[in-house]
Motif scaffolding. Structure first.
Motif, PDB file in Angstrom:
ATOM      1  N   UNK A 155       0.837  -1.197   0.000  1.00 45.24           N
ATOM      2  CA  UNK A 155       0.000   0.000   0.000  1.00 45.24           C
ATOM      3  C   UNK A 155       0.869   1.242   0.000  1.00 45.24           C
ATOM      4  N   UNK A 156       0.955   1.928  -1.127  1.00 45.45           N
ATOM      5  CA  UNK A 156       1.654   3.218  -1.098  1.00 45.45           C
ATOM      6  C   UNK A 156       0.893   4.189  -0.204  1.00 45.45           C
ATOM      7  N   UNK A 157       1.624   4.974   0.533  1.00 43.39           N
ATOM      8  CA  UNK A 157       0.950   5.819   1.514  1.00 43.39           C
ATOM      9  C   UNK A 157       0.497   7.136   0.895  1.00 43.39           C
ATOM     10  N   UNK A 158      -0.469   7.014   0.009  1.00 40.05           N
ATOM     11  CA  UNK A 158      -1.206   8.177  -0.483  1.00 40.05           C
ATOM     12  C   UNK A 158      -2.689   7.839  -0.391  1.00 40.05           C
ATOM     13  N   UNK A 159      -3.501   8.861  -0.315  1.00 37.41           N
ATOM     14  CA  UNK A 159      -4.934   8.631  -0.134  1.00 37.41           C
ATOM     15  C   UNK A 159      -5.515   7.782  -1.258  1.00 37.41           C
ATOM     16  N   UNK A 160      -5.190   8.135  -2.482  1.00 38.47           N
ATOM     17  CA  UNK A 160      -5.775   7.420  -3.621  1.00 38.47           C
ATOM     18  C   UNK A 160      -5.321   5.962  -3.637  1.00 38.47           C
ATOM     19  N   UNK A 161      -4.056   5.763  -3.374  1.00 39.62           N
ATOM     20  CA  UNK A 161      -3.547   4.390  -3.408  1.00 39.62           C
ATOM     21  C   UNK A 161      -4.196   3.550  -2.322  1.00 39.62           C
ATOM     22  N   UNK A 162      -4.341   4.128  -1.136  1.00 38.27           N
ATOM     23  CA  UNK A 162      -4.953   3.391  -0.032  1.00 38.27           C
ATOM     24  C   UNK A 162      -6.410   3.049  -0.354  1.00 38.27           C
ATOM     25  N   UNK A 163      -7.097   4.008  -0.976  1.00 35.18           N
ATOM     26  CA  UNK A 163      -8.505   3.771  -1.298  1.00 35.18           C
ATOM     27  C   UNK A 163      -8.676   2.723  -2.399  1.00 35.18           C
ATOM     28  N   UNK A 164      -7.690   2.594  -3.273  1.00 35.16           N
ATOM     29  CA  UNK A 164      -7.813   1.672  -4.397  1.00 35.16           C
ATOM     30  C   UNK A 164      -7.268   0.275  -4.087  1.00 35.16           C
ATOM     31  N   UNK A 165      -6.500   0.169  -3.035  1.00 39.58           N
ATOM     32  CA  UNK A 165      -5.745  -1.079  -2.840  1.00 39.58           C
ATOM     33  C   UNK A 165      -6.645  -2.271  -2.533  1.00 39.58           C
TER      34      UNK A 165
END
Lengths: 268, 174
Positions: free
Chosen positions: A144-154
């Motif tokens: 999980x890359x620690x950005x909002x979008x990445x977290x939401x998409x993971x």
């Protein structure tokens, strides 16, 4: 029950560019460093990123042939610089119809009863190969890359798939490409903690992972003393401990040192 | 020393359940019906029928009675390793082992500039007190090829101790 380490470790995330291939490579390399080398690293990404990372040019889908039963396990293995056998993929994985998913899942589960296999996937979670790998997983590693979008998409599609198929593997979440300097990163770490998600390890952003491409192997092999490598070894220790708890068969590994707390006070 | 872990609950971010992708994924593949327990007896160990085709076992549109029938057959026998896969092997040839390890690009294998050039540059820098790092191909081709160290030092000094960029001429006051 056997003393031989076995099981399926699937690296999956619904977010592209989250470090799935880098992590699959590094987890395999770290497991080998810990003395429990995987029997194979399997590429189930139609982009064949893992195959390319080991220096091969993808031309034939050996993972597809293996899971279809057209070739045996030994025939699918290819040598790598790191000494960990690779089962390469090709773009034909993109054309695998959904009706083959359950058969592939069962074949993977069957392999996992004897072999220790690390599987790299694509971000197309609902494709048959990736779904089969997720549903066959004993341990699901989620970068999980620690950005909002990445977290939401993971995770949403993975969660839906697991819920729909009633599969509940061990889950190991870990942050990738972590740069803790921005305040937004620390804010997201707090939100993730509030969600009840435990990030086992934070893999720092580092040039060592990029340089490993030129060594045609993992960062653990290319830069064994780097911070990235150290973090992946710690992650592999955790993954293997979870796997060992599930199978109850494989020998333990020396954890070396106690798990460090996360360097950021995520609950503060 | 071996690490031990407490059992971990199923973790899921708060907002995942309401995500449309969650619902789509949950319905993407038909769920398998419950597999009945295998009855012990001679039928379970001998004369096992062939495994049904995977597509018929798990139809893509819905998990209906066909799947249940197929699983009853599974319940009466251990799952075979070949089955539908071996049937497919008659139509699709196995791949050939045609992989060859890719060769690294030449630029990644060559130490550039070479050891000789770097050692020579270090000598020049030391003897002539020139602070300069030369990595440009221009320097290798044009500067080092036919010239003596003193000539090279003179060129470097004439360029204002820099090969990377030409120093702009001082601006003339209006």
């Amino acid at each position: 029950m056997t003393d031989r380490p076995h099981g399926i470790i699937t690296v999956a995330s619904g977010k592209g560019g989250s470090g799935k291939t880098t992590s699959a490579l590094a987890i395999a390399g770290a497991l080998k460093k810990l003395g429990v080398a995987p029997d194979a690293v399997m590429d189930l990404d139609y982009g064949a990123s893992l195959t390319r990372s080991y220096g091969y040019t993808p031309s034939e889908g050996f993972s597809e042939a293996l899971l279809d039963g057209r070739i045996g396990f030994a025939d699918a293995l290819h040598d790598t610089n790191e000494g960990i056998p690779l089962i390469p993929a090709s773009a034909t994985l993109a054309a695998v119809e959904k009706g083959r998913m359950h058969a592939w899942r069962d074949r993977l589960r069957e392999l996992g009863r004897e072999k220790l296999i690390v599987i790299d996937t694509s971000d197309d979670v609902l494709s048959a190969p990736v779904a089969a790998a997720i549903l066959a997983a004993d341990v699901l590693a989620i970068p999980t890359p620690l950005t909002q979008k990445a977290y939401a998409r993971a995770y949403p599609e993975i969660a839906g798939l697991l819920a729909g198929q009633k599969h509940n593997p061990e889950q190991v979440w870990f942050g990738t490409m972590v740069d803790q300097r921005p305040a937004l990163t620390r804010q997201l770490l707090r939100e993730i903690a509030e969600d009840g998600v435990e990030l086992s390890v934070l893999i720092p952003r580092g040039i060592a992972a990029d340089e490993a491409d030129y060594a045609a192997g993992s960062v653990v092999m290319a830069s064994p003393k780097s911070k990235v490598s150290t973090a992946y070894v710690e992650l592999a220790t955790m993954i293997y401990a979870r796997l060992r708890r599930l199978t109850g068969a494989a020998p333990g590994i020396d954890a070396g040192r106690p798990t460090r707390p996360l360097p950021v006070a995520v609950n503060g | 020393m071996t690490k031990t872990f407490a059992p971990t609950p199923q973790r899921q971010p708060r907002s995942v359940g309401g995500d449309p992708a969650f619902r789509a994924a949950a319905a993407a593949f038909p769920a398998e019906p419950a597999v009945p327990a295998a009855p012990p007896g001679p039928a379970a160990s001998a004369g096992a029928p062939p495994e049904p085709n995977a597509a018929a076992e798990y139809p893509a549109d819905a998990g209906g009675s066909g799947g249940a029938v197929a699983d009853e057959q599974h319940g009466a026998q251990p799952r075979a390793t070949g089955g539908a896969h071996e049937e497919r092997a008659t139509t699709v040839p196995p791949p050939t082992l045609s992989f060859a390890p890719a060769v690294l690009p030449e630029s990644k294998m060559t130490i550039y500039p070479g050891v000789t050039e770097r050692a020579r540059l270090a000598t020049i820098k030391t003897h002539h007190r020139l602070a300069e790092s030369i990595v440009a191909e221009y320097a290798l081709e044009e500067l080092f090829r036919q010239r003596t160290d003193d000539d090279i030092a003179a060129v470097l000094r004439g360029r204002g101790h820099s090969l990377r960029r030409a120093r702009p001429a001082p601006r003339a006051d209006p």
